[in-house]
Design a protein around this motif. Sequence first.
Motif, mmCIF file in Angstrom:
data_model
loop_
_atom_site.group_PDB
_atom_site.id
_atom_site.type_symbol
_atom_site.label_atom_id
_atom_site.label_comp_id
_atom_site.label_asym_id
_atom_site.label_seq_id
_atom_site.Cartn_x
_atom_site.Cartn_y
_atom_site.Cartn_z
ATOM 1 N N THR A 114 -73.228 71.298 80.161
ATOM 2 C CA THR A 114 -72.818 71.426 81.563
ATOM 3 C C THR A 114 -73.815 72.276 82.333
ATOM 4 O O THR A 114 -73.457 73.127 83.114
ATOM 5 C CB THR A 114 -71.414 72.064 81.657
ATOM 6 O OG1 THR A 114 -71.445 73.351 81.024
ATOM 7 C CG2 THR A 114 -70.379 71.199 80.989
ATOM 8 N N THR A 123 -76.309 73.740 84.986
ATOM 9 C CA THR A 123 -76.195 73.657 86.435
ATOM 10 C C THR A 123 -77.529 73.366 87.113
ATOM 11 O O THR A 123 -77.599 73.306 88.329
ATOM 12 C CB THR A 123 -75.638 74.976 86.998
ATOM 13 O OG1 THR A 123 -76.493 76.052 86.625
ATOM 14 C CG2 THR A 123 -74.237 75.237 86.479
ATOM 15 N N HIS A 127 -71.304 82.240 89.083
ATOM 16 C CA HIS A 127 -69.862 82.283 89.288
ATOM 17 C C HIS A 127 -69.501 82.269 90.763
ATOM 18 O O HIS A 127 -68.500 81.658 91.164
ATOM 19 C CB HIS A 127 -69.264 83.503 88.583
ATOM 20 C CG HIS A 127 -68.846 83.200 87.179
ATOM 21 N ND1 HIS A 127 -67.545 83.219 86.763
ATOM 22 C CD2 HIS A 127 -69.580 82.824 86.101
ATOM 23 C CE1 HIS A 127 -67.482 82.880 85.481
ATOM 24 N NE2 HIS A 127 -68.698 82.651 85.060
ATOM 25 N N ALA A 153 -69.847 78.787 91.643
ATOM 26 C CA ALA A 153 -68.697 78.032 91.151
ATOM 27 C C ALA A 153 -67.483 78.215 92.044
ATOM 28 O O ALA A 153 -66.692 77.284 92.238
ATOM 29 C CB ALA A 153 -68.369 78.457 89.715
ATOM 30 N N CYS A 187 -64.154 68.119 81.230
ATOM 31 C CA CYS A 187 -65.128 68.754 82.114
ATOM 32 C C CYS A 187 -64.878 68.264 83.532
ATOM 33 O O CYS A 187 -64.167 67.283 83.753
ATOM 34 C CB CYS A 187 -66.572 68.474 81.690
ATOM 35 S SG CYS A 187 -67.137 66.791 81.974
ATOM 36 N N ARG A 234 -72.695 69.570 90.340
ATOM 37 C CA ARG A 234 -72.419 70.562 89.306
ATOM 38 C C ARG A 234 -71.478 69.933 88.284
ATOM 39 O O ARG A 234 -70.616 69.122 88.633
ATOM 40 C CB ARG A 234 -71.735 71.803 89.888
ATOM 41 C CG ARG A 234 -72.500 72.515 90.984
ATOM 42 C CD ARG A 234 -73.684 73.311 90.417
ATOM 43 N NE ARG A 234 -74.213 74.237 91.401
ATOM 44 C CZ ARG A 234 -75.060 73.909 92.369
ATOM 45 N NH1 ARG A 234 -75.442 72.658 92.482
ATOM 46 N NH2 ARG A 234 -75.517 74.816 93.213
ATOM 47 N N PHE A 257 -68.954 71.473 85.302
ATOM 48 C CA PHE A 257 -68.400 72.663 84.675
ATOM 49 C C PHE A 257 -67.404 72.256 83.604
ATOM 50 O O PHE A 257 -66.807 71.164 83.671
ATOM 51 C CB PHE A 257 -67.644 73.524 85.701
ATOM 52 C CG PHE A 257 -68.489 74.076 86.804
ATOM 53 C CD1 PHE A 257 -69.706 74.673 86.535
ATOM 54 C CD2 PHE A 257 -68.056 74.011 88.112
ATOM 55 C CE1 PHE A 257 -70.479 75.207 87.566
ATOM 56 C CE2 PHE A 257 -68.816 74.539 89.150
ATOM 57 C CZ PHE A 257 -70.039 75.138 88.867
ATOM 58 N N ASP A 258 -67.207 73.141 82.634
ATOM 59 C CA ASP A 258 -66.045 72.939 81.794
ATOM 60 C C ASP A 258 -64.808 73.239 82.641
ATOM 61 O O ASP A 258 -64.887 73.878 83.689
ATOM 62 C CB ASP A 258 -66.095 73.793 80.529
ATOM 63 C CG ASP A 258 -66.203 75.285 80.818
ATOM 64 O OD1 ASP A 258 -65.609 75.736 81.815
ATOM 65 O OD2 ASP A 258 -66.863 75.991 80.051
ATOM 66 N N THR A 284 -64.050 76.934 83.732
ATOM 67 C CA THR A 284 -64.809 77.462 84.870
ATOM 68 C C THR A 284 -64.231 76.951 86.184
ATOM 69 O O THR A 284 -64.116 77.689 87.162
ATOM 70 C CB THR A 284 -66.287 77.064 84.759
ATOM 71 O OG1 THR A 284 -66.818 77.568 83.537
ATOM 72 C CG2 THR A 284 -67.089 77.624 85.917
ATOM 73 N N ALA A 285 -63.846 75.688 86.208
ATOM 74 C CA ALA A 285 -63.268 75.122 87.423
ATOM 75 C C ALA A 285 -61.916 75.744 87.751
ATOM 76 O O ALA A 285 -61.512 75.810 88.916
ATOM 77 C CB ALA A 285 -63.120 73.612 87.277
#
Length: 319
Positions: A139, A141, A181, A184, A226, A238, A240-241, A244-245
Amino acid sequence: MGPSDGRRDASTVSPAEAFGALSNETRIQILRALSDAGRPLSFSELRDRVGVRHGGKFNYHLDKLVGHFVDKVDAGYTLCQPGDWVVQAIRSGTLTGGPTVDPAEVDLACARCEVPLEVRYRHGAVRVSCPACRGTDETATVRRPEREVDHGTVAVLPLPPAGVQGRTAMDILRAAATWAHLDALAVASGVCPTCSAAVERFVRVCEAHDAVEGRCDRCGRHPAVCVEFRCANCTDGRVFDAVTALLYTPELLAFVKDHGLDPTADVVEWSWDYSAEVRSTDPVELRFVFALDGEELTLTVDGDLSVVDVTRRDDSEVA
């Protein structure tokens, strides 16, 4: 103020016109002088700060900037927001390149094999790698990873060159993690961190996931779920797992904060144990169980990652 209909106004210029207006060192110095001043400058003050003696020549260059990058006000000249963005990009090093940091070991172990990780910096990206295993990165970025790195990639995080200056390898990693972050947070909130346009979100679920010891043969990832974010305006994207989302959902953020952790400032220094369960694929229903200091938080979410059920058990209940 009503919504924009997308039509150009008097201050809008084409990309070619904008870059053309910036293609002169004197004009760049004008923008930097106005940024340094932090207040409107008169014509003579601005010319003195830039160091151009000939008034006609200076006026020619200033005129190329007024209306889009520079605003004419009663007190003189001041930066418009696009002019400020140009100066920020110059000072961050984003437009002019930056340093290269050779691989350096950091005080952080690989989650898979517990070997100390390595950090390097090149082309605006921090790459975290494990020299002993395949790593865990599916994943990343950054769109163009450095293919010549042959050992396991754990993470690839964007960071402007200014973020490297005066920092150790571990400090660089901390800065990049914080930057990622915050990025994110914007993406998970539906705002593109690159251009501010709306972002589409797609949840990808592997229906036959099997990645106990490595990547799943079916989807090629470690996590079963993901989340892909895509901006239709600037084509930025992007992946993300799901954790993270979900990080900035109120329930999970409160759980982390209650245990004295800051998911932005302390992101490299801690991790939690969690499990993910795909309860249904039609419709999508996912369950995540997070554990910190003996306490558990269970979040059940739907296909849009909206929380539909929350259960929190204290230490005595978990035991």
